[in-house]
Design a protein around this motif. Sequence first.
Motif, mmCIF file in Angstrom:
data_model
loop_
_atom_site.group_PDB
_atom_site.id
_atom_site.type_symbol
_atom_site.label_atom_id
_atom_site.label_comp_id
_atom_site.label_asym_id
_atom_site.label_seq_id
_atom_site.Cartn_x
_atom_site.Cartn_y
_atom_site.Cartn_z
ATOM 1 N N ASN A 146 102.855 18.438 62.842
ATOM 2 C CA ASN A 146 104.112 19.120 63.167
ATOM 3 C C ASN A 146 104.078 20.628 62.925
ATOM 4 O O ASN A 146 105.092 21.304 63.057
ATOM 5 C CB ASN A 146 105.276 18.506 62.385
ATOM 6 N N ASP A 147 102.926 21.185 62.576
ATOM 7 C CA ASP A 147 102.835 22.610 62.251
ATOM 8 C C ASP A 147 101.698 23.238 63.063
ATOM 9 O O ASP A 147 100.525 22.943 62.837
ATOM 10 C CB ASP A 147 102.581 22.782 60.755
ATOM 11 N N LYS A 148 102.055 24.100 64.010
ATOM 12 C CA LYS A 148 101.046 24.719 64.875
ATOM 13 C C LYS A 148 100.203 25.759 64.153
ATOM 14 O O LYS A 148 99.045 25.974 64.500
ATOM 15 C CB LYS A 148 101.727 25.388 66.081
ATOM 16 N N TYR A 149 100.789 26.421 63.165
ATOM 17 C CA TYR A 149 100.101 27.553 62.537
ATOM 18 C C TYR A 149 100.180 27.444 61.017
ATOM 19 O O TYR A 149 100.809 28.279 60.359
ATOM 20 C CB TYR A 149 100.730 28.869 62.993
ATOM 21 N N PRO A 150 99.532 26.444 60.410
ATOM 22 C CA PRO A 150 99.667 26.258 58.956
ATOM 23 C C PRO A 150 99.282 27.510 58.176
ATOM 24 O O PRO A 150 98.211 28.070 58.384
ATOM 25 C CB PRO A 150 98.685 25.112 58.665
ATOM 26 N N ILE A 151 100.190 27.948 57.341
ATOM 27 C CA ILE A 151 100.110 29.112 56.447
ATOM 28 C C ILE A 151 99.813 30.421 57.174
ATOM 29 O O ILE A 151 99.580 31.450 56.548
ATOM 30 C CB ILE A 151 99.096 28.910 55.290
ATOM 31 N N LEU A 157 109.033 23.400 62.303
ATOM 32 C CA LEU A 157 108.226 22.179 62.320
ATOM 33 C C LEU A 157 108.765 21.193 63.353
ATOM 34 O O LEU A 157 109.918 20.766 63.280
ATOM 35 C CB LEU A 157 108.216 21.540 60.931
ATOM 36 N N LYS A 158 107.923 20.834 64.309
ATOM 37 C CA LYS A 158 108.305 19.905 65.370
ATOM 38 C C LYS A 158 107.199 18.880 65.551
ATOM 39 O O LYS A 158 106.095 19.211 65.976
ATOM 40 C CB LYS A 158 108.523 20.652 66.698
#
Length: 220
Positions: A146-151, A157-158
């Motif tokens: 659900n997170d395209k760009y973690p950190i 969040l989708k």
Amino acid sequence: MNSTEFKIHNSSKIYGTSVIGKDTVIMENVILGYPEHRILMEILKQNIEIENFDFPGCTIGSDSIIRAGSTIFSNVKTGKNFKTGHNVMIRENTEIGNNVLIGTNVIIDGHVRIGNNVSIQGNVYIPTNVIIEDNVFIGPCAVLANDKYPIRKKYELKGPFLRKGASIGANATLLPDVEIGEGAMVAGGALVTKKCACLETCNWSACQNTRTPTRFNEIK
């Protein structure tokens, strides 16, 4: 809570105002109604025991079986004939329909909606903000993200949206915000990066989509 209407092993714990349906079986070392983070922080702030704090627990439907080692958080509601494997974790604000199977070691990370007649096999990971409609199958070790760009950058969040009758093969990975269409099939090991339309098959290599053969269109 009338314990004559269900069976619960004496090693299990029930927190909050939890409700357990008739003819349900709760096995060893199960935790029901475990307080979500916000509630837990309030309990710690007041320096009282969890058992002495009034908060919403969980609701388990009738004719269900919760197997050993599973933890179901507060504000989780399941329908009737709900079954888990061992060591399942279902976090807060999750709604689950009737006749749902959640396999061993599955993690459902909260804020998830699951319909009726859904089968989620062992070791599946389901993050927050996922919708799973009726008659969906998710094979073992599948991962939803659900997170395209973690950190790296801010991102709402989708999680994926699995439409009615979709089938997800073992070890498949579904990236954030993808939609798996009604009756669509995702092959085992597939990496799904874009929408898989109604009755399409998403194949192994980075989502090469083809039309599903008509013999597979009927949902049993």
